[in-house]
Design a protein around this motif. Structure first.
Motif, PDB file in Angstrom:
ATOM      1  N   THR A 194       0.829  -1.211   0.000  1.00  0.00           N
ATOM      2  CA  THR A 194       0.000   0.000   0.000  1.00  0.00           C
ATOM      3  C   THR A 194       0.859   1.255   0.000  1.00  0.00           C
ATOM      4  N   ILE A 195       1.848   1.296   0.895  1.00  0.00           N
ATOM      5  CA  ILE A 195       2.687   2.490   1.001  1.00  0.00           C
ATOM      6  C   ILE A 195       3.629   2.581  -0.198  1.00  0.00           C
ATOM      7  N   ALA A 196       4.169   1.465  -0.643  1.00  0.00           N
ATOM      8  CA  ALA A 196       5.052   1.477  -1.818  1.00  0.00           C
ATOM      9  C   ALA A 196       4.313   2.020  -3.033  1.00  0.00           C
ATOM     10  N   ASN A 197       3.078   1.589  -3.211  1.00  0.00           N
ATOM     11  CA  ASN A 197       2.260   2.086  -4.317  1.00  0.00           C
ATOM     12  C   ASN A 197       2.032   3.589  -4.197  1.00  0.00           C
ATOM     13  N   ALA A 198       1.723   4.033  -2.990  1.00  0.00           N
ATOM     14  CA  ALA A 198       1.451   5.448  -2.773  1.00  0.00           C
ATOM     15  C   ALA A 198       2.710   6.289  -2.970  1.00  0.00           C
ATOM     16  N   VAL A 199       3.856   5.767  -2.550  1.00  0.00           N
ATOM     17  CA  VAL A 199       5.121   6.473  -2.745  1.00  0.00           C
ATOM     18  C   VAL A 199       5.441   6.579  -4.229  1.00  0.00           C
TER      19      VAL A 199
ATOM     20  N   LEU B 169      24.972  -4.416  -3.203  1.00  0.00           N
ATOM     21  CA  LEU B 169      25.009  -4.487  -4.665  1.00  0.00           C
ATOM     22  C   LEU B 169      25.097  -3.117  -5.323  1.00  0.00           C
ATOM     23  N   VAL B 170      24.659  -2.087  -4.601  1.00  0.00           N
ATOM     24  CA  VAL B 170      24.629  -0.742  -5.190  1.00  0.00           C
ATOM     25  C   VAL B 170      25.566   0.186  -4.431  1.00  0.00           C
ATOM     26  N   ASP B 171      25.761   1.375  -4.980  1.00  0.00           N
ATOM     27  CA  ASP B 171      26.678   2.332  -4.366  1.00  0.00           C
ATOM     28  C   ASP B 171      26.117   2.858  -3.042  1.00  0.00           C
ATOM     29  N   LYS B 172      27.011   3.342  -2.204  1.00  0.00           N
ATOM     30  CA  LYS B 172      26.599   3.930  -0.924  1.00  0.00           C
ATOM     31  C   LYS B 172      25.642   5.091  -1.183  1.00  0.00           C
ATOM     32  N   GLY B 173      24.569   5.126  -0.417  1.00  0.00           N
ATOM     33  CA  GLY B 173      23.580   6.185  -0.589  1.00  0.00           C
ATOM     34  C   GLY B 173      22.523   5.871  -1.618  1.00  0.00           C
ATOM     35  N   GLU B 174      22.536   4.637  -2.161  1.00  0.00           N
ATOM     36  CA  GLU B 174      21.534   4.251  -3.164  1.00  0.00           C
ATOM     37  C   GLU B 174      20.558   3.205  -2.634  1.00  0.00           C
ATOM     38  N   PHE B 175      20.659   2.838  -1.370  1.00  0.00           N
ATOM     39  CA  PHE B 175      19.760   1.837  -0.780  1.00  0.00           C
ATOM     40  C   PHE B 175      19.185   2.403   0.503  1.00  0.00           C
ATOM     41  N   PHE B 176      17.856   2.455   0.572  1.00  0.00           N
ATOM     42  CA  PHE B 176      17.173   2.953   1.757  1.00  0.00           C
ATOM     43  C   PHE B 176      16.208   1.884   2.257  1.00  0.00           C
ATOM     44  N   GLU B 177      16.493   1.367   3.442  1.00  0.00           N
ATOM     45  CA  GLU B 177      15.642   0.334   4.035  1.00  0.00           C
ATOM     46  C   GLU B 177      14.476   1.003   4.748  1.00  0.00           C
ATOM     47  N   VAL B 178      13.268   0.635   4.342  1.00  0.00           N
ATOM     48  CA  VAL B 178      12.056   1.199   4.944  1.00  0.00           C
ATOM     49  C   VAL B 178      11.386   0.086   5.740  1.00  0.00           C
TER      50      VAL B 178
ATOM     51  N   LEU C 117       8.203   3.056   9.570  1.00  0.00           N
ATOM     52  CA  LEU C 117       6.794   3.438   9.442  1.00  0.00           C
ATOM     53  C   LEU C 117       5.926   2.425  10.177  1.00  0.00           C
ATOM     54  N   ASP C 118       4.853   2.883  10.783  1.00  0.00           N
ATOM     55  CA  ASP C 118       3.922   2.005  11.488  1.00  0.00           C
ATOM     56  C   ASP C 118       2.507   2.379  11.052  1.00  0.00           C
ATOM     57  N   THR C 119       1.915   1.557  10.204  1.00  0.00           N
ATOM     58  CA  THR C 119       0.595   1.900   9.669  1.00  0.00           C
ATOM     59  C   THR C 119      -0.530   1.668  10.674  1.00  0.00           C
ATOM     60  N   SER C 120      -0.180   1.201  11.880  1.00  0.00           N
ATOM     61  CA  SER C 120      -1.216   1.111  12.928  1.00  0.00           C
ATOM     62  C   SER C 120      -1.416   2.465  13.595  1.00  0.00           C
ATOM     63  N   THR C 121      -0.450   3.373  13.405  1.00  0.00           N
ATOM     64  CA  THR C 121      -0.551   4.694  14.030  1.00  0.00           C
ATOM     65  C   THR C 121      -0.413   5.838  13.029  1.00  0.00           C
ATOM     66  N   MET C 122       0.042   5.531  11.803  1.00  0.00           N
ATOM     67  CA  MET C 122       0.274   6.559  10.793  1.00  0.00           C
ATOM     68  C   MET C 122      -0.671   6.371   9.609  1.00  0.00           C
ATOM     69  N   THR C 123      -1.093   7.468   9.019  1.00  0.00           N
ATOM     70  CA  THR C 123      -1.917   7.398   7.815  1.00  0.00           C
ATOM     71  C   THR C 123      -1.018   7.134   6.610  1.00  0.00           C
TER      72      THR C 123
ATOM     73  N   VAL D 102       8.711   9.249   3.745  1.00  0.00           N
ATOM     74  CA  VAL D 102       9.627   8.668   2.759  1.00  0.00           C
ATOM     75  C   VAL D 102      10.140   9.758   1.818  1.00  0.00           C
ATOM     76  N   ILE D 103       9.243  10.589   1.332  1.00  0.00           N
ATOM     77  CA  ILE D 103       9.643  11.659   0.402  1.00  0.00           C
ATOM     78  C   ILE D 103      10.597  12.624   1.091  1.00  0.00           C
ATOM     79  N   SER D 104      10.347  12.947   2.350  1.00  0.00           N
ATOM     80  CA  SER D 104      11.237  13.828   3.106  1.00  0.00           C
ATOM     81  C   SER D 104      12.633  13.208   3.218  1.00  0.00           C
ATOM     82  N   HIS D 105      12.685  11.915   3.417  1.00  0.00           N
ATOM     83  CA  HIS D 105      13.973  11.242   3.525  1.00  0.00           C
ATOM     84  C   HIS D 105      14.731  11.319   2.199  1.00  0.00           C
TER      85      HIS D 105
END
Length: 199
Positions: A42-47, A120-129, A175-181, A189-192
């Motif tokens: 759901t969040i991946a789609n929205a992002v 596998l990718v360069d530093k700064g190209e992988f963000f774990e959510v 992210l915690d979708t039990s407390t966040m919309t 995510v966009i801010s990050h």
């Protein structure tokens, strides 16, 4: 299965840098991980939708979708889960090389495999959510009826029930979708991405 031998990398004239310049963007992988029902897809789609509105070039890889094609030969044993993530990681690396922002949604329960993709990718190209939505909430939602089947013994090796999930130790975003919309999750995510000069 025997690994291929006598394989030599063939360099190409069009580079990662030129592809990124052509798209006027920086590539990366947004790796959503968490229990089934935690809100990954759901969040991946929205992002991805928000990124499309921002005129970014993206591609979304979703766990179930990939298992309909590339990984349809894999089951859910620990070994198959590891191979599933290995293949997805290699595919994500290719998309980054193409200059895309790759959005992925996979339970990816093991730390080692998530680290493998990061490496596998360069530093700064992988963000774990990390979708930290509690297991109890995910099981209450049970959008696909999988928890019920797992509790009834109809599904084996189900993450959180009879298969382990190793939570990230230092995710870039939590992210915690039990407390966040949905909107709040997307904004974070966009801010990050902005804070890290991707956008």
């Amino acid at each position: 299965m025997t690994a291929a031998t006598n394989v030599v990398w063939h360099d190409t004239k069009v580079t990662k840098e030129s592809r990124c310049a052509h798209k006027a963007q920086k590539p990366c992988i947004l790796w959503f991980t968490g229990f089934s029902g935690s809100g990954k897809s759901t969040i991946a789609n929205a992002v991805e939708h928000r990124l499309a509105e921002l005129k970014q070039h993206t591609y979304l890889l979703d766990g179930d979708n990939v298992r309909h094609g590339l990984n349809k030969d894999l089951g859910f044993t620990d070994e198959d889960r590891i191979e599933n993530i290995r293949r997805i990681g290699e595919m994500s690396k290719l998309f980054v090389d193409a200059g895309l922002i790759v959005v992925t949604a996979f339970i990816s329960p093991f730390k080692a495999e998530r680290q493998l993709v990061r490496d596998l990718v360069d530093k700064g190209e992988f963000f774990e959510v990390f979708m930290s939505t509690p297991l109890e909430t995910c099981e209450e939602r049970d959008p696909k009826g999988l928890y019920k089947k797992a509790r009834e013994g109809k599904i084996k090796n189900f993450t959180g029930i009879d298969s382990e999930y190793e939570p990230p130790e230092n995710p870039e975003v939590t992210l915690d979708t039990s407390t966040m919309t949905v909107e709040e999750c997307v904004d974070r995510v966009i801010s990050h991405l902005k804070d890290n000069q991707i956008l």
